[in-house]
Design a protein around this motif. Structure first.
Motif, PDB file in Angstrom:
ATOM      1  N   PRO A  43       0.775  -1.204  -0.114  1.00 18.08           N
ATOM      2  CA  PRO A  43       0.126   0.056   0.003  1.00 18.08           C
ATOM      3  C   PRO A  43       0.849   1.108  -0.075  1.00 18.08           C
ATOM      4  O   PRO A  43       1.822   1.213   0.662  1.00 18.08           O
ATOM      5  CB  PRO A  43      -0.739  -0.041   1.346  1.00 18.08           C
ATOM      6  N   HIS A  44       0.469   2.419  -0.967  1.00 16.43           N
ATOM      7  CA  HIS A  44       1.205   3.645  -1.055  1.00 16.43           C
ATOM      8  C   HIS A  44       0.194   4.719  -0.602  1.00 16.43           C
ATOM      9  O   HIS A  44      -0.922   4.543  -0.739  1.00 16.43           O
ATOM     10  CB  HIS A  44       1.781   3.702  -2.472  1.00 16.43           C
ATOM     11  N   LEU A  45       0.773   5.555  -0.312  1.00 16.67           N
ATOM     12  CA  LEU A  45       0.136   7.094  -0.186  1.00 16.67           C
ATOM     13  C   LEU A  45       0.606   8.024  -0.666  1.00 16.67           C
ATOM     14  O   LEU A  45       1.873   8.287  -0.884  1.00 16.67           O
ATOM     15  CB  LEU A  45       0.207   7.434   1.506  1.00 16.67           C
ATOM     16  N   GLU A  46      -0.273   9.104  -1.644  1.00 14.82           N
ATOM     17  CA  GLU A  46       0.176   9.890  -2.355  1.00 14.82           C
ATOM     18  C   GLU A  46       0.683  11.213  -1.521  1.00 14.82           C
ATOM     19  O   GLU A  46       0.324  11.348  -0.452  1.00 14.82           O
ATOM     20  CB  GLU A  46      -1.051  10.508  -2.915  1.00 14.82           C
ATOM     21  N   ILE A  47       1.570  11.915  -2.112  1.00 16.49           N
ATOM     22  CA  ILE A  47       2.184  13.134  -1.350  1.00 16.49           C
ATOM     23  C   ILE A  47       1.578  14.465  -1.972  1.00 16.49           C
ATOM     24  O   ILE A  47       1.261  14.555  -3.096  1.00 16.49           O
ATOM     25  CB  ILE A  47       3.811  13.295  -1.811  1.00 16.49           C
ATOM     26  N   GLY A  48       1.046  15.229  -1.244  1.00 15.27           N
ATOM     27  CA  GLY A  48       0.597  16.498  -1.484  1.00 15.27           C
ATOM     28  C   GLY A  48       1.437  17.735  -0.808  1.00 15.27           C
ATOM     29  O   GLY A  48       2.797  17.583  -1.007  1.00 15.27           O
ATOM     30  N   SER A  49       0.616  18.584  -0.007  1.00 19.35           N
ATOM     31  CA  SER A  49       1.416  19.678   0.324  1.00 19.35           C
ATOM     32  C   SER A  49       0.955  20.119   1.875  1.00 19.35           C
ATOM     33  O   SER A  49      -0.166  20.682   2.226  1.00 19.35           O
ATOM     34  CB  SER A  49       1.100  21.055  -0.649  1.00 19.35           C
ATOM     35  N   PRO A  50       2.060  19.569   2.768  1.00 22.44           N
ATOM     36  CA  PRO A  50       1.527  19.683   4.184  1.00 22.44           C
ATOM     37  C   PRO A  50       1.432  20.893   4.465  1.00 22.44           C
ATOM     38  O   PRO A  50       2.162  22.085   4.077  1.00 22.44           O
ATOM     39  CB  PRO A  50       2.866  19.055   4.860  1.00 22.44           C
ATOM     40  N   LEU A  51       0.857  21.387   5.590  1.00 18.63           N
ATOM     41  CA  LEU A  51       0.547  22.888   5.871  1.00 18.63           C
ATOM     42  C   LEU A  51       1.571  23.173   7.159  1.00 18.63           C
ATOM     43  O   LEU A  51       1.798  24.404   7.313  1.00 18.63           O
ATOM     44  CB  LEU A  51      -0.845  22.959   6.861  1.00 18.63           C
ATOM     45  N   PHE A  52       2.162  22.227   7.647  1.00 16.14           N
ATOM     46  CA  PHE A  52       2.993  22.603   8.812  1.00 16.14           C
ATOM     47  C   PHE A  52       4.396  22.371   8.767  1.00 16.14           C
ATOM     48  O   PHE A  52       4.936  21.598   7.778  1.00 16.14           O
ATOM     49  CB  PHE A  52       2.519  21.653  10.081  1.00 16.14           C
ATOM     50  N   ASP A  53       5.311  23.064   9.373  1.00 13.00           N
ATOM     51  CA  ASP A  53       6.867  22.799   9.439  1.00 13.00           C
ATOM     52  C   ASP A  53       7.296  21.349   9.849  1.00 13.00           C
ATOM     53  O   ASP A  53       8.084  20.911   9.316  1.00 13.00           O
ATOM     54  CB  ASP A  53       7.439  23.900  10.327  1.00 13.00           C
ATOM     55  N   ARG A  54       6.550  20.740  10.810  1.00 15.16           N
ATOM     56  CA  ARG A  54       6.815  19.482  11.345  1.00 15.16           C
ATOM     57  C   ARG A  54       5.680  18.827  11.885  1.00 15.16           C
ATOM     58  O   ARG A  54       4.961  19.398  12.625  1.00 15.16           O
ATOM     59  CB  ARG A  54       7.719  19.668  12.499  1.00 15.16           C
ATOM     60  N   ILE A  55       5.436  17.757  11.436  1.00 14.71           N
ATOM     61  CA  ILE A  55       4.344  16.615  11.902  1.00 14.71           C
ATOM     62  C   ILE A  55       4.850  15.394  12.363  1.00 14.71           C
ATOM     63  O   ILE A  55       5.700  14.562  11.605  1.00 14.71           O
ATOM     64  CB  ILE A  55       3.130  16.478  10.660  1.00 14.71           C
ATOM     65  N   THR A  56       4.742  15.228  13.395  1.00 17.88           N
ATOM     66  CA  THR A  56       5.205  13.915  14.098  1.00 17.88           C
ATOM     67  C   THR A  56       4.028  12.851  14.698  1.00 17.88           C
ATOM     68  O   THR A  56       3.285  13.366  15.575  1.00 17.88           O
ATOM     69  CB  THR A  56       5.810  14.249  15.511  1.00 17.88           C
ATOM     70  N   VAL A  57       3.977  11.813  14.164  1.00 19.37           N
ATOM     71  CA  VAL A  57       3.028  10.792  14.640  1.00 19.37           C
ATOM     72  C   VAL A  57       3.578   9.764  15.314  1.00 19.37           C
ATOM     73  O   VAL A  57       4.430   9.193  15.017  1.00 19.37           O
ATOM     74  CB  VAL A  57       2.465  10.106  13.235  1.00 19.37           C
ATOM     75  N   GLU A  58       2.898   9.602  16.488  1.00 17.25           N
ATOM     76  CA  GLU A  58       3.234   8.589  17.366  1.00 17.25           C
ATOM     77  C   GLU A  58       2.418   7.223  16.928  1.00 17.25           C
ATOM     78  O   GLU A  58       1.429   7.237  17.021  1.00 17.25           O
ATOM     79  CB  GLU A  58       2.829   8.835  18.953  1.00 17.25           C
TER      80      GLU A  58
END
Length: 766
Positions: free
Chosen positions: A687-702
């Motif tokens: 499975p893959h995810l497309e890349i767009g344009s993130p809003l934030f400088d840094r996003i950290t997912v736990e």
């Protein structure tokens, strides 16, 4: 008991640690960014400013409309008709309202210019007194001079009412009241019984309205008052009854404990609910509220901590305060529209009204999984895979005991809503992502959806894909039998099951279904290159209009002609890359002034209007990311960022422009703000995810260590800003990306996606 108290004290201290830490650093809790009123002037019954926990059966909050589409709570109405507990799709139940004005037991629509203004037990409110945050709601009821506060656990509600000095203060318990749609629900049989002068118990056998005739449910409840009431009165079709021990009947029925109150007297009412039995409602209450001493403040703080823990799975840095409010509000909504229907010990009622016992997990319900595979499923799988796990448990339980999986298990019934059987995508994806290991049973369950025509289920409603035999016979859905858009939904289901067949080693069936998934091409007119209706002889619709809703479910041909999530490269080839890009670019350019929403036209049928992109309904939510397949990924970046900024707002009147189906639209915002989109639903071998344009400088997912090997996945942007929306270069774990997508396993294993941003498109960004 000593050890129990120690554990409770320990839990409370642990719950306070994040709060105290935030107080020291000045950092906001995630829940403090949630604005509960965003979009509530254009929202469905199940998404209001309710006190609830994630996936709560109880969504306790204010109602102020009659039986209308998008009924329930409307921000612009300065009135409250009562506080009801169930706000599930097609379901309502147990309204409570404190009252001190002249006795009135009717509950007409408060938005009526006549009856609503002068009749019933509702109350006007001063808008500035209305407050809400995750797990909490409060308002001052102007006409009753009562301050009402609400909080909740999964199966329980807690009401705290502050009364004025009155000889007769009442707490009305109403079992029949307006919900969503034209006819709401009816009460076929009900009873409220006095257990003591501090406790009531009862049930209401409810039947949803004519359009949801399949949903019959029995709501059981226990009410616990922290102060003895002086007398219990009630009403039913025979009239008002005083000093009662029990009230029974059908239709309009209720009861009201009566108190004499002094100024500032506080009365707390705890409610426990269950669809199984009164004893189960009591067990739910004792389990969830007993550990918190039936204390309002402890329950509210526990709810707030539960939301903070969940919302805190994603930490964002940079961006504006407005962006953060929109982000966490939409993240909240993605977990606020569905319900838990199993009790604390795993008991639940199935679609044949039989009592069942879960071995593990939970039973969830709600509206359809129609296109939720693009964002909602993906978001859940990234930050809360346990929820995906429980959804598969729900589907397999239904398959084992009542024969089919379910596309929209409202109250665990077979609703038949919406198109296709897209619970299939969730189940297949759960296996492909390693969340579930029982591939053989999943395969058996989903295979039935694409090999056996749907049925009228003996428990009520519809199961499976209706007229599947006609789709298989003709290779498309002929207009004599159904909408042409079914062809596209069924083709996607075919592809999903094909991937599951490959996963378990049934390559013959996999090849057969993958070939059949190309049936979508049979719906495209060979010259027009649009999806067009056809009859059983193969003739195309001579009155074709690409903007007409005729022959489509909640969309038109222009919109549906992009709807091939499993074969976008094939779609580009079919239309031609130049024409593909021209149409998309034209559609976005002409839709921007409408905020990418068709407004009223998203739900009409047989009408025509020149609307292109309609982000206000599911069918078009893939469109920005189609550019990732047509050689122009910078347009995916440009237009996904534009939708984030323009379609989504931060006021009660502009939260979203359309039908927020229990979190799918909100999840799009969250995933889009992270710069991600899951085109094929996560069902492919890798499975893959497309890349767009993130809003934030840094996003950290736990990440959840019970399901994934990684601890954190981070998305970093360099030179990101409102103007710098275009990716210049991209790296995954230090290696330059050559395509605008990343594998899901890169997230599950932990790592870093780094994007260098700039103000102009970069042809060599990948």
């Amino acid at each position: 008991m000593k050890h129990l108290k120690t554990r409770i004290l320990h839990a409370i201290i642990l719950g306070l640690i994040p709060f105290l830490a935030n107080a020291r650093t000045g950092e906001k809790r995630p829940s403090e960014y949630v604005d509960m009123f965003i979009g509530t002037s254009n929202s469905r019954w199940m998404l209001g400013p309710y006190a609830q926990v994630p996936f709560g059966m109880v969504q306790l909050g204010p109602d102020n409309q009659g039986n209308v589409w998008m009924g329930g709570y409307e921000y612009s109405i300065n009135n409250v008709s009562g506080f009801s507990h169930l706000h599930a799709w097609t379901m309502g139940g147990l309204m409570i309202m404190p009252a001190t004005a002249d006795l009135a037991l009717s509950n007409p629509s408060t938005d009526s210019p006549y009856l609503g203004a002068n009749a019933g037990y509702h109350s006007r409110i001063m808008k500035e007194t209305e407050k809400a945050s995750p797990g909490y709601y409060s308002v001052e009821l102007y006409d009753h001079k009562v301050k009402a506060e609400l909080t909740a656990t999964t199966h329980c509600g807690v009401h705290r009412y502050t009364f004025p000095e009155m000889k007769e203060s009442r707490i009305l318990i109403d079992l029949l009241f307006p919900t969503e749609w034209d006819y709401g629900f009816s009460v076929k049989d009900a009873a409220i019984t006095k257990v003591s002068d501090t406790e009531l118990e009862g049930y209401a056998m409810c039947q949803s309205g004519p359009w949801s005739w399949w949903n019959e449910y029995k709501l059981h409840f226990v009410l616990k008052f922290d102060r003895p009431f002086d007398r219990l009165d009630g009403w039913n079709a025979q009239g008002i009854h005083t000093d009662i021990n029990e009230i029974k009947g059908s239709g309009d029925i209720g009861a009201f404990p009566i108190y004499e109150t002094s100024e500032g007297d506080v009365i707390t009412v705890c409610s426990g609910l269950s669809l199984v039995s009164i004893s189960q409602a009591r067990l739910n209450m004792e389990t969830e509220l007993g550990r918190l001493d039936y204390d309002f403040d402890k329950v509210a703080e526990a709810a707030r901590n539960e939301w903070d823990t969940l919302l805190g799975k994603i930490k964002i840095e940079g961006g504006t305060e407005k962006d953060k409010v929109k982000f966490y509000t939409n993240l909240y909504r993605a977990f606020a529209g569905k319900q838990t229907w199993s009790d604390v010990n795993g008991k639940y009622i199935d679609a044949m009204e039989e009592e069942r016992q879960l071995e593990s997990g939970k039973m969830y319900g709600g509206d359809a999984f129609w296109n939720s595979y693009w964002n909602l499923n993906g978001l859940w799988s990234i930050i809360s895979p346990e929820i995906i796990d429980n959804w598969v448990t729900t589907q397999l339980e239904m398959f084992r005991h009542t024969g089919w999986t379910c596309k929209g298990p409202a109250g665990l019934e077979y609703s038949g809503i919406m198109e296709g059987s897209h619970e299939t995508a969730l189940m297949v994806s759960a296996y492909r992502k390693g969340i579930r290991k029982d591939g053989r049973e999943i395969y058996e369950a989903v295979l039935k959806n694409v090999t056996e025509p749907g049925i009228n289920h003996p428990g009520g409603g519809n199961a499976g894909n209706p007229l599947l035999d006609k789709y298989i016979e003709y290779g498309y859905m002929p207009m004599e039998y159904g909408v042409i858009s079914k062809t596209l939904d069924y083709a996607y289901d075919d592809w999903c099951v094909a991937q599951m067949a490959y996963a378990v080693g049934d390559r013959k069936k996999g090849r057969e279904l993958e070939k059949r998934s190309m049936n979508y091409k049979n719906a495209f007119h060979p010259e027009l290159k649009y999806v067009v209706r056809r009859d059983t002889t193969g003739n195309w619709d001579p009155h074709f209009d690409k903007f007409s809703n005729a022959g489509f479910i909640e969309g038109n041909s222009w919109q549906y002609s992009w709807y091939v999530p499993h074969d976008i490269p094939g779609l580009v080839e079919l239309i031609g890359s130049d024409e593909f890009n021209r149409r998309l670019e034209e559609g976005f350019a002409k839709s921007e002034k409408y905020r990418f929403a068709a407004h009223v036209f998203d739900r009409t049928s047989g009408q025509t209007a020149e609307f292109y992109i309609n982000h206000g309904n599911e069918v078009n939510m893939c469109t920005p990311f189609l550019f990732n397949y047509s050689g122009k990924p910078w347009n995916a970046q440009k237009w996904s960022r534009a939708i984030l900024n323009e379609f989504y707002g931060d006021t009660p009147y502009h939260g979203w422009e359309g039908d927020e189906d229990e979190g799918q639209m909100s999840a799009w915002y969250v995933m889009g703000a992270m710069g991600l989109f899951e085109m094929d639903g996560g069902c492919s071998a890798d499975p893959h995810l497309e890349i767009g344009s993130p809003l934030f400088d840094r996003i950290t997912v736990e990440l959840d260590g019970r399901y994934y090997t990684g601890k954190y996945f981070t998305i970093e942007t360099v030179n990101n800003s409102k103007e710098n929306v275009f990716i210049q270069k991209a790296w995954l774990n230090g290696k330059r990306l050559t395509e605008p997508r990343i594998p899901f396993r890169a997230i599950a294993e932990g790592g870093t996606l780094k994007l260098e941003m700039g103000p102009y498109p970069a042809a060599d960004c990948f």
